[in-house]
Design a protein around this motif. Structure first.
Motif, PDB file in Angstrom:
ATOM      1  N   SER A  69       1.832   9.153  -6.153  1.00 36.26           N
ATOM      2  CA  SER A  69       2.030  10.677  -5.825  1.00 36.26           C
ATOM      3  C   SER A  69       3.482  11.135  -6.314  1.00 36.26           C
ATOM      4  CB  SER A  69       2.299  11.020  -4.535  1.00 36.26           C
ATOM      5  OG  SER A  69       3.325  10.276  -3.763  1.00 36.26           O
ATOM      6  N   ARG A  95      -4.992  -0.804  -8.065  1.00 37.85           N
ATOM      7  CA  ARG A  95      -4.381   0.335  -8.263  1.00 37.85           C
ATOM      8  C   ARG A  95      -3.024   0.245  -9.193  1.00 37.85           C
ATOM      9  NH1 ARG A  95      -3.188   2.301  -2.177  1.00 37.85           N
ATOM     10  NH2 ARG A  95      -2.136   3.845  -3.238  1.00 37.85           N
ATOM     11  N   ASP A 123       0.741  -1.042  -0.070  1.00 43.00           N
ATOM     12  CA  ASP A 123      -0.285  -0.053   0.105  1.00 43.00           C
ATOM     13  C   ASP A 123       0.851   1.351  -0.030  1.00 43.00           C
ATOM     14  OD1 ASP A 123      -2.375   1.154  -0.177  1.00 43.00           O
ATOM     15  OD2 ASP A 123      -3.037   0.736   1.733  1.00 43.00           O
ATOM     16  N   LEU A 124       2.013   1.136   0.847  1.00 42.60           N
ATOM     17  CA  LEU A 124       2.729   2.221   0.959  1.00 42.60           C
ATOM     18  C   LEU A 124       3.558   2.583  -0.531  1.00 42.60           C
ATOM     19  CD1 LEU A 124       5.510   2.962   3.738  1.00 42.60           C
ATOM     20  CD2 LEU A 124       6.007   2.930   1.390  1.00 42.60           C
ATOM     21  N   ASP A 126       1.156   4.201  -3.008  1.00 41.46           N
ATOM     22  CA  ASP A 126       0.791   5.893  -2.492  1.00 41.46           C
ATOM     23  C   ASP A 126       1.903   6.476  -2.944  1.00 41.46           C
ATOM     24  OD1 ASP A 126      -1.604   5.137  -1.410  1.00 41.46           O
ATOM     25  OD2 ASP A 126      -0.891   5.062   0.577  1.00 41.46           O
TER      26      ASP A 126
END
Length: 333
Positions: free
Chosen positions: A153, A191, A145-146, A149
């Protein structure tokens, strides 16, 4: 030993196409490769990274920043001259801690001089390159997940132990895994920009050709690389032209409508499917040197852009790839 040339990889066309799309448009969201062991997943990723030309970077910058990024991050980049460096390719081991991934306090420097300093992690090393995770389905979910992200970004923010550091971390995330050893949670898999499936070749001729090329590379890697240098150069030129052409290509209303119809037909969750589908089709069109984004580009990237975004149908055992192919046939013939 010289790297295995990207153009010498036999078969696995969908995987190679996905990697090339990510090279043309790194913002595509990463590539997830599921498949059998020993099918060239890491070989293809490493070969593509090694194929790309060197990039200009600030000499002493721990993050390999460009001149433009130096102006945005003056506190972390340093002020050295610009030098050429290879495109980074970083392996993230399964046992890596969060500190190893995102960076942490430099304890040695803190103990020696009492100065709080940041020790960059693997995300910093992968900036402007590739971050490869083998068996990503076995990596802890919070780390995946990190990573997603940060990949989305383009920045890594570390605030701990009295440190507050923000540095650029733009990379293409490539994950690979064997579904038999566990799957990624659907929320995380969704994702990823593209998802491809690779299988052990079932054709005798293909398997023989793979053995022949691997033997030639092991016998004389330099000569083997030289034999494929011209083909690799062609791919490199197509990537460079694709990058330059990408911003000029906009899909027409007919292609946008095709994308929406296809996503509705297969029941793709959310709107990320349409957005990724169009982005991938545009990148493929740019790579191919096309003047417009056409339906054929859309159809070509549809399986890799959509297969991991479909709801499971317990009454349909054919798999998501077959469902997409059926939908394409029904809609477009």
């Amino acid at each position: 030993m010289a790297r295995f040339p990207f153009s010498a990889i036999v078969g696995q066309d969908e995987m190679k196409q996905a990697l090339l799309i990510a090279a043309v448009d790194p913002a595509i969201g990463g590539v997830m490769v599921f498949g059998d062991r020993g099918t060239g997943k890491s070989t293809a990723a490493r070969a593509l990274a090694a194929l790309l030309p060197q990039i200009p970077a600030i000499k002493d910058c721990p993050f390999g920043c460009s001149k433009e990024e130096q102006a945005r991050y003056p506190n972390v980049c340093g002020s050295g001259p610009v030098r050429k460096r290879d495109v980074p390719f970083v392996d993230l081991p399964l046992g890596a801690t969060e500190d190893r991934v995102i960076g942490a306090l430099d304890l040695e420097k803190a103990l020696r001089s009492g100065e709080k300093a940041f020790e960059p992690g693997l995300l910093a090393k992968a900036h402007r390159g590739f971050l490869y995770i083998d068996e990503i389905n076995l990596l802890e979910d919070h780390l995946v997940d990190l990573l997603l992200d940060v990949a989305a970004s383009g920045e890594n923010v570390v605030e701990r132990e009295g440190l507050s550091v923000r540095h650029p971390a733009k990379f293409v995330l490539i994950g690979s895994g064997n579904p038999e050893e566990g799957e990624l949670r659907p929320q995380l898999l969704d994702r990823f920009g593209l998802s491809v499936e690779v299988r052990t070749p079932a054709e005798i001729e293909t398997r023989v050709e793979i053995m022949r090329r691997c033997a030639a590379q092991e016998r004389d890697s330099e000569a083997f690389a030289e034999n494929w240098a011209e083909e690799d150069d062609k791919i490199l030129r197509k990537i460079a032209r694709g990058k330059a052409r990408l911003a000029k290509l906009e899909p027409g209303e007919d292609v946008l409508t095709d994308a929406a119809r296809l996503c509705m037909r297969v029941g793709a969750d959310g709107l990320r499917g349409e957005l990724t589908l169009m982005r991938a089709a545009r990148a493929l069109a740019a790579f191919d040197g096309a003047k417009t984004v056409r339906r054929e580009h859309l159809v070509s990237v549809a399986p890799s852009a959509l297969r991991h975004r479909l709801r499971r149908d317990v009454l349909d055992e054919t798999g998501s790839g077959a469902r997409i192919e059926r939908a394409i046939e029904d809609l477009f013939g």
